[in-house]
Design a protein around this motif. Structure first.
Motif, short mmCIF file in Angstrom:
data_model
loop_
_atom_site.label_atom_id
_atom_site.label_comp_id
_atom_site.label_asym_id
_atom_site.label_seq_id
_atom_site.Cartn_x
_atom_site.Cartn_y
_atom_site.Cartn_z
N MET A 51 0.85 -1.19 0.00
CA MET A 51 0.00 0.00 0.00
C MET A 51 0.89 1.25 0.00
N SER A 52 0.49 2.24 -0.77
CA SER A 52 1.23 3.50 -0.82
C SER A 52 1.10 4.27 0.48
N ARG A 53 1.94 5.27 0.63
CA ARG A 53 1.92 6.08 1.86
C ARG A 53 0.54 6.68 2.11
N SER A 54 -0.09 7.16 1.05
CA SER A 54 -1.41 7.78 1.20
C SER A 54 -2.52 6.77 1.38
N GLY A 55 -2.24 5.52 1.02
CA GLY A 55 -3.27 4.49 1.06
C GLY A 55 -4.09 4.43 -0.21
N GLY A 56 -3.81 5.31 -1.15
CA GLY A 56 -4.62 5.38 -2.35
C GLY A 56 -4.27 4.35 -3.40
N VAL A 57 -3.11 3.76 -3.28
CA VAL A 57 -2.66 2.76 -4.26
C VAL A 57 -2.31 1.48 -3.53
N THR A 58 -2.88 0.38 -4.00
CA THR A 58 -2.57 -0.93 -3.42
C THR A 58 -2.13 -1.88 -4.52
N TYR A 59 -1.36 -2.85 -4.11
CA TYR A 59 -0.89 -3.91 -5.01
C TYR A 59 -1.16 -5.25 -4.33
N GLY A 66 -8.44 -10.96 -3.94
CA GLY A 66 -9.76 -11.39 -3.51
C GLY A 66 -9.76 -12.18 -2.22
N ARG A 67 -8.56 -12.54 -1.71
CA ARG A 67 -8.48 -13.32 -0.47
C ARG A 67 -7.75 -12.57 0.64
N PHE A 68 -6.78 -11.75 0.27
CA PHE A 68 -5.98 -11.01 1.25
C PHE A 68 -6.32 -9.53 1.17
N ALA A 69 -6.18 -8.85 2.31
CA ALA A 69 -6.40 -7.40 2.34
C ALA A 69 -5.38 -6.75 3.26
N ILE A 70 -4.70 -5.75 2.75
CA ILE A 70 -3.74 -4.99 3.54
C ILE A 70 -4.42 -3.73 4.07
N SER A 71 -4.06 -3.35 5.28
CA SER A 71 -4.61 -2.12 5.85
C SER A 71 -3.58 -1.52 6.80
N ARG A 72 -3.86 -0.28 7.20
CA ARG A 72 -2.95 0.38 8.12
C ARG A 72 -3.74 1.21 9.11
N ASN A 77 0.35 3.10 14.58
CA ASN A 77 1.65 2.79 13.95
C ASN A 77 1.74 1.32 13.57
N THR A 78 0.66 0.81 13.00
CA THR A 78 0.53 -0.62 12.76
C THR A 78 -0.03 -0.88 11.37
N LEU A 79 0.46 -1.96 10.74
CA LEU A 79 -0.13 -2.43 9.49
C LEU A 79 -0.62 -3.85 9.70
N TYR A 80 -1.58 -4.22 8.87
CA TYR A 80 -2.24 -5.52 9.01
C TYR A 80 -2.31 -6.24 7.68
N LEU A 81 -2.45 -7.55 7.77
CA LEU A 81 -2.76 -8.36 6.60
C LEU A 81 -3.85 -9.35 6.99
#
Length: 124
Positions: A51-59, A66-72, A77-81
């Protein structure tokens, strides 16, 4: 001390779900692009979700779309999968990473901000 610490890995049955967390300390995560990588035995390390710094772009890697999702959560100060519908081929050590320079949508491999990894094993 700058570090990233993952948690949440373990043994899960096929079709199950796991949520990985990665807590950053010593730096402000919101100023960085983030990502999750994995490495299975005998295979190369691969970018899974980023995920980009802004959160606007994901890869997402095709194998996890469709199965995994990244978030922050910048406040924590934490990121998730979030990993759903897990398959045996998802078995790997999962690493979190943060970088100011992104390559192909994911943190550069040269970034010093990497976690030590957490094992995820998908098996019945």
């Amino acid at each position: 001390q700058v570090q990233l610490v993952e948690s949440g890995g373990g043994l899960v049955q096929p079709g199950g779900s796991v949520r990985l967390s990665c807590v950053a300390s010593g730096f402000t995560l919101e100023n960085y692009g983030i990502g999750w990588f994995r490495q299975a035995p005998g295979k190369e390390r691969e970018g899974v979700a980023c995920m980009s710094r802004s959160g606007g772009v994901t890869y997402y890697a095709d194998s996890v779309k469709g199965r995994f999702a990244i978030s922050r959560d910048n406040a924590k100060n934490t990121l998730y999968l979030q990993m759903d519908s897990l398959k045996p081929e998802d078995t790997a050590v999962y690493y979190c990473s943060a970088a100011t320079f992104m390559v192909g949508g994911c943190p550069s491999s040269r970034t010093p901000y990497r976690g030590q990894g957490t094992q995820v094993t998908v098996s019945s």
